[in-house]
Scaffold this active site. Structure first.
Site, short mmCIF file in Angstrom:
data_model
loop_
_atom_site.label_atom_id
_atom_site.label_comp_id
_atom_site.label_asym_id
_atom_site.label_seq_id
_atom_site.Cartn_x
_atom_site.Cartn_y
_atom_site.Cartn_z
N ASP A 223 -17.93 15.81 -26.23
CA ASP A 223 -16.67 15.95 -25.50
C ASP A 223 -16.88 16.56 -24.11
O ASP A 223 -17.81 17.34 -23.92
CB ASP A 223 -15.76 16.86 -26.35
CG ASP A 223 -14.31 16.85 -25.92
OD1 ASP A 223 -13.70 15.77 -25.96
OD2 ASP A 223 -13.80 17.93 -25.56
N GLU A 247 -18.63 12.01 -23.18
CA GLU A 247 -17.37 11.67 -22.51
C GLU A 247 -17.42 12.23 -21.09
O GLU A 247 -17.46 13.45 -20.91
CB GLU A 247 -16.18 12.30 -23.26
CG GLU A 247 -14.86 12.05 -22.56
CD GLU A 247 -13.79 13.10 -22.85
OE1 GLU A 247 -12.61 12.76 -22.75
OE2 GLU A 247 -14.13 14.26 -23.15
#
Ligand SMILES: *[C@@H]1O[C@H](CO)[C@@H](O)[C@H](O)[C@H]1NC(C)=O
Ligand SMILES: *[C@@H]1O[C@H](CO)[C@@H](O)[C@H](O)[C@H]1NC(C)=O
Ligand SMILES: *[C@@H]1O[C@H](CO)[C@@H](O)[C@H](O)[C@H]1NC(C)=O
Ligand SMILES: *[C@@H]1O[C@H](CO)[C@@H](O)[C@H](O)[C@H]1NC(C)=O
Length: 510
Positions: A223, A247
């Site tokens: 993330d 990400e």
């Protein structure tokens, strides 16, 4: 308050009983196709179907046993890997009225989220996947933890001085600001872990190594990668020892590219945005932008676009069908991840035609669909997975051969994407449009009078006597063409149309 360092020995002891552990590399992942799951919203282990109002932002009951119970459903669509939402213990209370059902609000990196099950359940999921030859990808957060009144709840980083001092990100053009200030806002503050502190850094490196080995994890989705300094990532990735895909929320290939050096790769957001612009805006969108951005990605990313995660929906963005109702356009968009260089990712619920808009509406409970296997999009996804698998086995260099775009006369509304033996013909024209594609003989793709099969319908087309190809579609539907000779007469994909190569079969066929 002091930063309370937890003893690294607190990691839960787990009996290692995996039937197989893959700890898979990026190269191994390139052969895969990933089904993304928000654990709380996928399935319940006891098979019940409680109501689930996404707007309430609370736990709806999905768990790891639920995923185990639906592996047939996932595997029968042709997926051989799953990505599940974060597994670690999250804050129990609410932040800004929301509960941590999504898993992104870590409280303790060394224990699990009991809402999803116990350690044995996660290990059972991992083993059940491995028994089927499938991979487990787990989502993890390094960058931040939610702010709580009681810092000692946050483990092992139990003090304010384990985090960067308070400042919300205010300038996305200032990378220091992006890395050291906080995500969130005053009502929902996310403490930014001090990843400039070597003690903290080493805790994270040890943690990821243990998490991967304790639960038999084969890959990691990471993330908010751009919010941590770039040189944090290489050792993190090597500590993990498995494929890492990060990400990096950006539309710019140039901004994203350096992150493909530290981690194996990234989720291909730049192309995602190009695809959104081309299709979601319908005929006003420009298909040429996809080719433009993706060609840049192929050039600038480390390992080209081969290691990226390719997607058109996820838990952070509105679903395609929240803005597009034309099913021909939807079918074109859904095709993209399966026919390019990257690793295809499908967000759960796409196959059921879910239409949720922005978070939290895009996190619907899948059990409410009844796991209906007769949906048209599900059938298409099955064919796309089968086509990619057949392409990989037919052409030994399929996975290393970069996609090329064959220029078309209607460049803004059509795209011809070649990755032999696949030729994908996409259009954003919609169901009332008629579109044509031409592949000149100079493209060198086909022989004269060669039969090609659209594996989405099993319809055939035949190349001209010079090996050129002209194709028209009347309802704006996508086509994925494969030479009949590349299909298997005994496979699941248009086997009747497969060219019979042995003499006996040839006679049969005539
Ligand atoms: C099924 O599991 C959920 C979540 O653990 C629980 O709330 C529910 O009562 C269970 N239902 C049945 C019929 O056991
Ligand atoms: C960039 O952000 C950092 C952290 O907020 C700040 O200290 C610095 O002054 C900023 N630099 C510029 C040029 O604005
Ligand atoms: C890292 O954090 C710990 C705990 O707050 C602190 O004692 C130590 O001085 C920090 N190290 C650096 C290099 O800032
Ligand atoms: C292709 O078909 C055309 C028309 O039937 C025929 O004239 C030609 O000889 C064929 N070419 C080859 C290479 O088979």
């Amino acid at each position: 308050m002091m930063c309370l360092w937890a003893n690294a020995g607190m990691v839960i002891l787990i009996s290692m009983s995996f039937t197989a552990v893959f700890a898979a590399s990026a190269d191994e992942w390139t052969k895969r196709s990933i089904y993304q799951i928000v654990t709380d919203r996928f399935a319940l282990g006891n098979g019940s179907s409680p109501s689930c109002d996404t707007s309430e932002k609370k736990y709806c009951g999905g768990n790891w046993q639920g995923i185990i119970s639906k592996l047939d459903y996932i595997q029968s669509m042709g997926f051989d890997a799953i990505w599940i939402s974060p597994v670690v213990e999250n804050i129990d209370g609410a932040m800004s009225g929301d509960k941590a059902y999504h898993g992104y609000w870590t409280q303790n990196i060394n224990s699990l989220n009991a809402n999803f099950g116990l350690a044995d359940d996660l290990i059972s999921l991992s083993s059940a996947l491995h028994d089927r030859g499938m991979y487990l990808m787990v989502d993890i957060v390094v960058n931040h933890q939610p702010q709580t009144f009681d810092y000692s709840l946050l483990q092992p980083f139990g003090g304010a001085d384990c985090f960067h001092s308070e400042c919300f990100i205010s300038d996305y053009n200032n990378q220091t600001n992006v890395e050291q200030c906080w995500l969130g806002y005053s009502g929902l503050p996310l403490l930014d872990l001090d990843t400039e502190n070597s003690t903290t850094v080493n805790i994270m490196y040890n943690w990821i190594k243990n998490l991967v080995s304790d639960y038999g994890i084969d890959g990691l989705r990471v993330d908010t990668v751009k919010h941590v300094r770039k040189d944090f990532w290489p050792e993190f990735a090597s500590s993990a020892g498995v494929y890492t895909v990060g990400e990096v929320l950006t539309g710019e290939v140039g901004y994203a590219a350096p992150y493909t050096e530290g981690l194996d790769s990234i989720l291909d957001y730049p192309t995602y945005f190009a695809v959104q612009k081309a299709f979601i805006n319908g005929v006003s969108g420009d298909m040429a932008t996809i080719a433009e951005i993706f060609t840049e990605a192929q050039k600038q990313y480390n390992h080209g676009a081969f290691y990226v995660g390719s997607f058109v929906e996820n838990h952070d963005n509105p679903r395609i069908q929240s803005t597009v109702s034309d099913q021909s356009i939807v079918k074109n968009v859904i095709t993209w991840p399966f026919i390019n260089d990257g690793i295809p990712i499908l967000y759960y619920g796409q196959e059921q035609g879910y239409q949720g808009g922005n978070d939290p509406a895009n996190r619907e409970a899948l059990w409410l669909s009844g796991f209906d296997e007769n949906k048209p999009l599900l059938a298409q996804i099955k064919n796309l997975n089968a086509a990619r698998k057949q392409a990989i086995s037919y052409n030994p260099s399929f996975l290393n051969n970069p996609v090329t775009f064959i220029p078309q006369a209607s460049a803004s509304s059509t795209l011809a994407i070649s990755k032999p033996p696949l030729l994908a013909l996409l259009t954003n024209g919609g169901s009332s449009s008629t579109e044509s594609w031409s592949i000149p003989s100079s493209a060198g793709l086909y022989n004269a009078n060669e039969t090609l099969v659209d594996v989405l319908t099993c319809d055939t087309v035949i190349t001209g006597s010079d090996g050129s190809l002209s194709v028209t579609t009347s309802q704006g539907l996508p086509k994925v063409l494969m030479p009949a000779k590349s299909l298997s007469a005994t496979g699941s994909l248009c086997s009747t149309e497969a060219e019979r190569s042995s003499g006996a079969n040839r006679i049969d066929h005539q």
